[in-house]
Motif scaffolding. Structure first.
Motif, PDB file in Angstrom:
ATOM      1  N   PHE A  85       0.820  -1.199   0.000  1.00  0.00           N
ATOM      2  CA  PHE A  85       0.000   0.000   0.000  1.00  0.00           C
ATOM      3  C   PHE A  85       0.861   1.259   0.000  1.00  0.00           C
ATOM      4  CE2 PHE A  85      -2.523   3.374   1.779  1.00  0.00           C
ATOM      5  CZ  PHE A  85      -3.788   3.176   1.249  1.00  0.00           C
ATOM      6  N   THR A  86       1.818   1.318   0.926  1.00  0.00           N
ATOM      7  CA  THR A  86       2.652   2.530   1.049  1.00  0.00           C
ATOM      8  C   THR A  86       3.486   2.767  -0.207  1.00  0.00           C
ATOM      9  OG1 THR A  86       4.344   1.237   2.200  1.00  0.00           O
ATOM     10  CG2 THR A  86       2.797   2.485   3.570  1.00  0.00           C
ATOM     11  N   GLU A  87       3.903   1.700  -0.882  1.00  0.00           N
ATOM     12  CA  GLU A  87       4.663   1.855  -2.127  1.00  0.00           C
ATOM     13  C   GLU A  87       3.784   2.439  -3.236  1.00  0.00           C
ATOM     14  OE1 GLU A  87       5.779  -2.218  -2.703  1.00  0.00           O
ATOM     15  OE2 GLU A  87       7.705  -1.982  -1.683  1.00  0.00           O
ATOM     16  N   PHE A  88       2.548   1.930  -3.345  1.00  0.00           N
ATOM     17  CA  PHE A  88       1.622   2.479  -4.344  1.00  0.00           C
ATOM     18  C   PHE A  88       1.359   3.947  -4.053  1.00  0.00           C
ATOM     19  CE2 PHE A  88       0.135  -2.034  -4.820  1.00  0.00           C
ATOM     20  CZ  PHE A  88       0.318  -2.149  -6.191  1.00  0.00           C
ATOM     21  N   GLN A  89       1.097   4.252  -2.779  1.00  0.00           N
ATOM     22  CA  GLN A  89       0.769   5.624  -2.400  1.00  0.00           C
ATOM     23  C   GLN A  89       1.934   6.566  -2.687  1.00  0.00           C
ATOM     24  OE1 GLN A  89      -0.184   6.187   1.738  1.00  0.00           O
ATOM     25  NE2 GLN A  89      -1.312   8.064   1.316  1.00  0.00           N
ATOM     26  N   PHE A 117      -6.079  -8.729  -8.311  1.00  0.00           N
ATOM     27  CA  PHE A 117      -5.033  -8.810  -7.303  1.00  0.00           C
ATOM     28  C   PHE A 117      -5.418  -9.862  -6.272  1.00  0.00           C
ATOM     29  CE2 PHE A 117      -3.907  -4.588  -8.817  1.00  0.00           C
ATOM     30  CZ  PHE A 117      -2.550  -4.485  -8.585  1.00  0.00           C
ATOM     31  N   GLU A 118      -4.411 -10.423  -5.664  1.00  0.00           N
ATOM     32  CA  GLU A 118      -4.592 -11.306  -4.517  1.00  0.00           C
ATOM     33  C   GLU A 118      -3.959 -10.582  -3.338  1.00  0.00           C
ATOM     34  OE1 GLU A 118      -2.262 -15.249  -3.022  1.00  0.00           O
ATOM     35  OE2 GLU A 118      -2.895 -15.203  -5.121  1.00  0.00           O
ATOM     36  N   GLN A 119      -4.686 -10.525  -2.242  1.00  0.00           N
ATOM     37  CA  GLN A 119      -4.167  -9.875  -1.044  1.00  0.00           C
ATOM     38  C   GLN A 119      -3.523 -10.942  -0.168  1.00  0.00           C
ATOM     39  OE1 GLN A 119      -7.169  -7.625   0.968  1.00  0.00           O
ATOM     40  NE2 GLN A 119      -5.789  -6.926   2.572  1.00  0.00           N
ATOM     41  N   ARG A 120      -2.271 -10.679   0.228  1.00  0.00           N
ATOM     42  CA  ARG A 120      -1.541 -11.644   1.048  1.00  0.00           C
ATOM     43  C   ARG A 120      -0.831 -10.893   2.165  1.00  0.00           C
ATOM     44  NH1 ARG A 120       2.495 -14.893  -2.361  1.00  0.00           N
ATOM     45  NH2 ARG A 120       0.584 -15.572  -3.341  1.00  0.00           N
ATOM     46  N   THR A 121      -0.948 -11.440   3.376  1.00  0.00           N
ATOM     47  CA  THR A 121      -0.245 -10.853   4.516  1.00  0.00           C
ATOM     48  C   THR A 121       0.913 -11.776   4.864  1.00  0.00           C
ATOM     49  OG1 THR A 121      -2.266  -9.840   5.308  1.00  0.00           O
ATOM     50  CG2 THR A 121      -0.452 -10.002   6.876  1.00  0.00           C
ATOM     51  N   ASP A 122       2.122 -11.214   4.816  1.00  0.00           N
ATOM     52  CA  ASP A 122       3.330 -11.980   5.097  1.00  0.00           C
ATOM     53  C   ASP A 122       4.241 -11.124   5.968  1.00  0.00           C
ATOM     54  OD1 ASP A 122       5.090 -14.111   4.951  1.00  0.00           O
ATOM     55  OD2 ASP A 122       6.055 -13.368   3.136  1.00  0.00           O
ATOM     56  N   THR A 123       4.758 -11.685   7.007  1.00  0.00           N
ATOM     57  CA  THR A 123       5.636 -10.989   7.961  1.00  0.00           C
ATOM     58  C   THR A 123       5.046  -9.659   8.432  1.00  0.00           C
ATOM     59  OG1 THR A 123       6.980  -9.886   6.254  1.00  0.00           O
ATOM     60  CG2 THR A 123       7.718 -12.073   6.990  1.00  0.00           C
ATOM     61  N   HIS A 165       3.104  -7.619   6.906  1.00  0.00           N
ATOM     62  CA  HIS A 165       2.831  -6.633   5.853  1.00  0.00           C
ATOM     63  C   HIS A 165       1.833  -7.214   4.858  1.00  0.00           C
ATOM     64  CE1 HIS A 165       6.051  -3.939   7.076  1.00  0.00           C
ATOM     65  NE2 HIS A 165       6.842  -4.994   7.192  1.00  0.00           N
ATOM     66  N   THR A 166       0.872  -6.380   4.475  1.00  0.00           N
ATOM     67  CA  THR A 166      -0.085  -6.795   3.457  1.00  0.00           C
ATOM     68  C   THR A 166       0.480  -6.457   2.095  1.00  0.00           C
ATOM     69  OG1 THR A 166      -1.921  -6.434   4.955  1.00  0.00           O
ATOM     70  CG2 THR A 166      -2.439  -6.496   2.609  1.00  0.00           C
ATOM     71  N   GLU A 167       0.421  -7.440   1.210  1.00  0.00           N
ATOM     72  CA  GLU A 167       0.883  -7.236  -0.161  1.00  0.00           C
ATOM     73  C   GLU A 167      -0.261  -7.488  -1.122  1.00  0.00           C
ATOM     74  OE1 GLU A 167       5.567  -8.055  -0.290  1.00  0.00           O
ATOM     75  OE2 GLU A 167       4.324  -9.857  -0.456  1.00  0.00           O
ATOM     76  N   TYR A 168      -0.223  -6.794  -2.242  1.00  0.00           N
ATOM     77  CA  TYR A 168      -1.195  -6.942  -3.315  1.00  0.00           C
ATOM     78  C   TYR A 168      -0.443  -7.473  -4.524  1.00  0.00           C
ATOM     79  CZ  TYR A 168      -4.116  -4.231  -0.247  1.00  0.00           C
ATOM     80  OH  TYR A 168      -4.829  -3.803   0.850  1.00  0.00           O
ATOM     81  N   LEU A 169      -0.751  -8.718  -4.887  1.00  0.00           N
ATOM     82  CA  LEU A 169      -0.038  -9.392  -5.968  1.00  0.00           C
ATOM     83  C   LEU A 169      -0.976  -9.604  -7.143  1.00  0.00           C
ATOM     84  CD1 LEU A 169       1.658 -12.047  -3.681  1.00  0.00           C
ATOM     85  CD2 LEU A 169       2.650  -9.907  -4.506  1.00  0.00           C
TER      86      LEU A 169
END
Length: 158
Positions: free
Chosen positions: A40-44, A67-73, A75-79
């Motif tokens: 999210f912060t990278e997109f923003q 997109f697939e939403q994945r939470t890892d370590t 952090h939420t990622e959008y793949l």
């Protein structure tokens, strides 16, 4: 999102615009595809997009299966999914149009094939012959079911 469905339209382009036609949509997808943006912060930060708009777009893309939403370590990622990645030729085609008609200083980006380094573009190919038709040689033809849905009569009556 455009905010309304085109129920009277028998058009895949109109339906696609319902999913990716909002101003920020293809830029978010572009950054995920070509800049490796996933958080999210990278997109923003990369786009300068308001958090409320980004939140809404990402949620809509997850719901649409782009997109697939994945939470890892923590952090939420959008793949991007396969469905989202299938928009790559759309981004390349829009870029080519922009390079020709909206880039006064010349093309800012070149898309390359990772296998050989060659430049990648989108072109029209005829499935019946070996021609690459000029844009003036391409027409649209309604499928019989689409004609009937749009006009309420079988295509054979046209």
């Amino acid at each position: 999102m455009l905010g309304r469905m085109y129920e009277g339209e028998v058009c895949s382009a109109a339906r696609t615009l319902e999913i990716v036609g909002e101003r920020w949509s293809l830029l978010i997808i572009r950054n995920a595809m070509f800049a490796g943006t996933t958080r999210f912060t990278e997109f923003q930060r990369g786009l300068g997009i308001a958090p409320n708009i980004l939140t809404k777009r990402l949620a809509e893309f997850v719901e649409a299966g782009l997109f697939e939403q994945r939470t890892d370590t923590g952090h939420t990622e959008y793949l991007l999914t396969a469905k989202g990645l299938d928009l790559k030729p759309v981004i390349v085609a829009l870029t080519a149009w922009g390079d020709r008609w909206a880039a006064p200083d010349g093309p800012p980006v070149t898309y390359r094939h990772t296998g050989c380094g060659g430049e990648v573009g989108v072109r029209l190919d005829c499935s019946n012959c070996t021609d690459t038709p000029d844009v003036t040689e391409v027409t649209a033809e309604l499928a019989p079911w689409a004609y009937e849905k749009k006009y309420g009569a079988p295509a054979s009556l046209q």
